[in-house]
Design an enzyme around this catalytic site. Structure first.
Site, PDB file in Angstrom:
ATOM      1  N   HIS A 141       0.806  -1.117   0.036  1.00  0.00           N
ATOM      2  CA  HIS A 141      -0.036  -0.027   0.093  1.00  0.00           C
ATOM      3  C   HIS A 141       1.018   1.086   0.067  1.00  0.00           C
ATOM      4  O   HIS A 141       1.439   1.682   0.922  1.00  0.00           O
ATOM      5  CB  HIS A 141      -0.721  -0.035   1.107  1.00  0.00           C
ATOM      6  CG  HIS A 141      -1.845   1.075   1.213  1.00  0.00           C
ATOM      7  ND1 HIS A 141      -3.150   1.021   1.739  1.00  0.00           N
ATOM      8  CD2 HIS A 141      -1.719   2.486   1.050  1.00  0.00           C
ATOM      9  CE1 HIS A 141      -3.838   2.219   1.324  1.00  0.00           C
ATOM     10  NE2 HIS A 141      -2.864   3.109   1.370  1.00  0.00           N
ATOM     11  N   HIS A 174       1.502   5.220  -1.812  1.00  0.00           N
ATOM     12  CA  HIS A 174       1.368   6.489  -2.565  1.00  0.00           C
ATOM     13  C   HIS A 174       2.526   7.013  -3.210  1.00  0.00           C
ATOM     14  O   HIS A 174       3.499   7.294  -2.489  1.00  0.00           O
ATOM     15  CB  HIS A 174       0.548   7.560  -1.658  1.00  0.00           C
ATOM     16  CG  HIS A 174      -0.658   6.999  -1.066  1.00  0.00           C
ATOM     17  ND1 HIS A 174      -2.093   7.191  -1.609  1.00  0.00           N
ATOM     18  CD2 HIS A 174      -0.886   6.465   0.066  1.00  0.00           C
ATOM     19  CE1 HIS A 174      -2.923   6.670  -1.241  1.00  0.00           C
ATOM     20  NE2 HIS A 174      -2.342   5.994  -0.021  1.00  0.00           N
ATOM     21  N   HIS A 187     -10.467   1.350   1.317  1.00  0.00           N
ATOM     22  CA  HIS A 187     -10.189   2.106   2.458  1.00  0.00           C
ATOM     23  C   HIS A 187     -11.673   2.192   3.488  1.00  0.00           C
ATOM     24  O   HIS A 187     -12.618   2.377   3.036  1.00  0.00           O
ATOM     25  CB  HIS A 187     -10.342   3.565   2.146  1.00  0.00           C
ATOM     26  CG  HIS A 187     -10.072   4.640   2.862  1.00  0.00           C
ATOM     27  ND1 HIS A 187      -8.904   5.070   3.527  1.00  0.00           N
ATOM     28  CD2 HIS A 187     -10.928   5.050   3.857  1.00  0.00           C
ATOM     29  CE1 HIS A 187      -8.988   6.124   4.373  1.00  0.00           C
ATOM     30  NE2 HIS A 187     -10.345   5.955   4.945  1.00  0.00           N
ATOM     31  N   LYS A 216      -9.194  -0.324  -6.239  1.00  0.00           N
ATOM     32  CA  LYS A 216      -9.288   0.378  -4.646  1.00  0.00           C
ATOM     33  C   LYS A 216     -10.641   0.824  -4.779  1.00  0.00           C
ATOM     34  O   LYS A 216     -10.886   1.567  -5.638  1.00  0.00           O
ATOM     35  CB  LYS A 216      -8.208   1.384  -4.663  1.00  0.00           C
ATOM     36  CG  LYS A 216      -8.058   1.975  -3.580  1.00  0.00           C
ATOM     37  CD  LYS A 216      -7.648   1.271  -2.270  1.00  0.00           C
ATOM     38  CE  LYS A 216      -7.675   1.917  -0.982  1.00  0.00           C
ATOM     39  NZ  LYS A 216      -6.803   2.778  -0.695  1.00  0.00           N
ATOM     40  N   HIS A 234      -4.834  -0.647   5.647  1.00  0.00           N
ATOM     41  CA  HIS A 234      -4.437   0.335   6.708  1.00  0.00           C
ATOM     42  C   HIS A 234      -5.383   0.032   8.100  1.00  0.00           C
ATOM     43  O   HIS A 234      -6.155   1.177   8.568  1.00  0.00           O
ATOM     44  CB  HIS A 234      -4.015   1.791   6.554  1.00  0.00           C
ATOM     45  CG  HIS A 234      -5.094   2.280   5.535  1.00  0.00           C
ATOM     46  ND1 HIS A 234      -6.618   2.160   5.865  1.00  0.00           N
ATOM     47  CD2 HIS A 234      -5.278   3.440   4.499  1.00  0.00           C
ATOM     48  CE1 HIS A 234      -7.128   2.812   4.820  1.00  0.00           C
ATOM     49  NE2 HIS A 234      -6.367   3.610   4.359  1.00  0.00           N
ATOM     50  N   ASP A 237       1.325   2.658   3.474  1.00  0.00           N
ATOM     51  CA  ASP A 237       0.527   3.863   3.132  1.00  0.00           C
ATOM     52  C   ASP A 237       1.266   4.965   3.407  1.00  0.00           C
ATOM     53  O   ASP A 237       0.967   6.091   3.949  1.00  0.00           O
ATOM     54  CB  ASP A 237      -0.612   3.867   4.446  1.00  0.00           C
ATOM     55  CG  ASP A 237      -1.672   4.786   4.179  1.00  0.00           C
ATOM     56  OD1 ASP A 237      -1.810   5.394   2.909  1.00  0.00           O
ATOM     57  OD2 ASP A 237      -2.552   5.148   4.965  1.00  0.00           O
TER      58      ASP A 237
HETATM   59  N1  LIG Z   1      -3.979   7.707   4.772  1.00  0.00           N
HETATM   60  C1  LIG Z   1      -3.983   8.782   4.431  1.00  0.00           C
HETATM   61  O1  LIG Z   1      -4.270   9.884   5.475  1.00  0.00           O
HETATM   62  N2  LIG Z   1      -3.893   9.702   3.150  1.00  0.00           N
HETATM   63  C2  LIG Z   1      -3.979   9.026   2.049  1.00  0.00           C
HETATM   64  C3  LIG Z   1      -4.888   8.345   1.514  1.00  0.00           C
HETATM   65  C4  LIG Z   1      -5.373   7.232   2.158  1.00  0.00           C
HETATM   66  O2  LIG Z   1      -4.545   6.242   2.133  1.00  0.00           O
HETATM   67  O3  LIG Z   1      -6.557   7.021   2.886  1.00  0.00           O
HETATM   68  C5  LIG Z   1      -3.167   9.920   0.756  1.00  0.00           C
HETATM   69  O4  LIG Z   1      -3.158   9.819  -0.497  1.00  0.00           O
HETATM   70  O5  LIG Z   1      -2.805  11.125   1.351  1.00  0.00           O
HETATM   71 ZN   LIG Z   2      -3.270   5.059   1.430  1.00  0.00          ZN
HETATM   72 ZN   LIG Z   3      -6.926   5.022   2.967  1.00  0.00          ZN
END
Ligand SMILES: NC(=O)N[C@@H](CC(=O)O)C(=O)O
Ligand SMILES: [Zn+2]
Ligand SMILES: [Zn+2]
Length: 377
Positions: free
Chosen positions: A43, A45, A167, A129, A205, A279
């Site tokens: 996971h 970003h 999520h 997702k 998460h 995450d």
């Molecule tokens: N985890 C977070 O607080 N933020 C994530 C999005 C997500 O995973 O929910 C993001 O893209 O910034």
């Molecule tokens: Zn995330």
């Molecule tokens: Zn998330």
């Protein structure tokens, strides 16, 4: 454009003791070394543009593969967009780094079953997702009514063996923000797995003992969960310690200590249902330290050190490798990595910030000293 990329050093100047068997894993010497199959991040970003170029090496220098989240602006809703995004990630990588991005599609009310067939055939999309609309960063194009709008797509996903990554929070403003995961499990996830037991689901998460119980109650191999370093190490006090702490704000928000303990117990039990998903979610410093700060913690530079810390403190270092490197690929039906990394027990200081032309990114545990340092072999 990249002004500094400070990573844990790759070559250490002094000899460290090798640790092989589980008996030695428990010993608490100052210098200690573990060899692990290279981990993957299930996971992540990576963002796009300048931010992608800034952050990608922090993940790619340690992880073999990553499930890349599709919540860009605009979101990655088609296989064609996922293919283009994948190319931009590969382009942002230095030539000498081996890192495989595993792409995902962003589910919307109008995603078609045909899109799932394309995605499967592409060979580069590994999951879809679900962001409930409004639940988190860039989720405004997400799903408004899963059962009302998405059942044909979910059936096609089950058919194509394409997992749904979730999520797991309701968005109803009447539900307390600390209860949103629990209510989501009761009102969406439980009915979903009953209705479509063949669908693979990853609850992303997880933050509560309710999520641990739910995942443990489902069939092994069909429902699993990713766990972040922040939900293993911090509780909701960390949001307010000595004043508001925006860099500890993520969604789902940190919970009470009893929930943190339940998650630590779950991952260190050796269960195959839980695996590493950082995450890691970078936001530029000014977007975190402001009157309406973004949710997301940047942990890519420290994640492996922090997972090692959790397992070490629980006396469960012998369970670390399954969590970081086996359970994820086994769930996704992918081969485990063959390369190795070392985790060396030696203090290192987390940088206060990473500076780029567009601004700074503050990592989790900025300025603090950590004990475990990862290094590729
Ligand atoms: N985890 C977070 O607080 N933020 C994530 C999005 C997500 O995973 O929910 C993001 O893209 O910034
Ligand atoms: Zn995330
Ligand atoms: Zn998330």
């Amino acid at each position: 454009m990249i002004k500094s990329l400070v990573l844990p050093s790759k070559a250490l100047k002094f000899p460290v003791g090798k640790i092989k068997g589980p008996r030695q894993l428990r010993c608490k010497g100052p210098k200690m070394e573990l060899t692990l199959t290279q981990p993957d991040d299930w996971h992540l970003h990576l963002r796009d543009g300048d931010m992608l170029e800034a952050v990608v090496c922090h993940s790619a220098s340690h992880f073999g593969r990553a499930i890349v989240m599709p919540n860009l602006k605009p979101p990655i809703t088609t296989t064609a967009a996922a293919v283009t995004y994948r190319e931009s990630i590969l382009k942002a990588l230095p030539a000498n780094i081996n890192f495989t991005p595993l792409m995902t599609l962003y589910l919307t009310d109008t995603t078609s079953p045909e899109e799932i067939k394309f995605a499967r055939r592409s060979g580069v999309v590994f999951a879809v997702k679900l962001y409930p609309a409004g639940a988190t960063t860039n989720s405004q194009d997400g799903v408004t009514d899963l059962f009302g709008k998405c059942l044909p797509v979910l059936e096609e996903m089950a058919e194509q063996n394409m997992p749904l990554l979730v999520h797991g929070e309701v968005t109803n403003p009447d539900v307390d923000v600390f209860d949103r995961e629990k209510v989501f499990i009761e009102t969406v996830l439980q009915p979903l797995v009953q209705r479509l037991p063949q669908l693979g689901v990853v609850m992303e998460h997880i933050t509560t003992m309710d999520a641990v119980r739910f995942v443990e109650s489902c069939k092994e191999g069909s429902v699993a969960a990713t766990v972040t370093p922040q939900h293993l190490l911090l509780n909701r006090n960390s949001l307010f310690q000595g004043g508001l702490q925006p860099h500890n704000y993520c969604l789902p928000v940190l919970k009470r200590e009893i929930h943190r303990q339940a998650i630590v117990a779950a991952v260190t039990s050796g269960s195959k249902r839980f695996f590493l998903g950082t995450d890691s979610a970078p936001h530029e410093r000014r977007r975190k330290e402001c009157s309406c700060g973004c949710a997301g913690i940047y942990n890519a530079p420290v994640a492996l050190s922090l997972y090692a810390k959790v397992f070490d403190e629980a006396g469960a270092l012998d369970k670390l490798e399954a969590f970081t490197s086996f359970n994820g690929p086994d769930f996704y039906g992918l081969p485990r990595n063959t390369s190795k990394i070392k985790m060396i027990r030696t203090p290192w200081k987390v940088p206060e910030s990473f500076s780029f032309s567009f601004g700074d990114i503050i990592p989790m545990f900025a300025g603090e000293t950590l004990e475990w340092q990862p290094s590729l072999i």
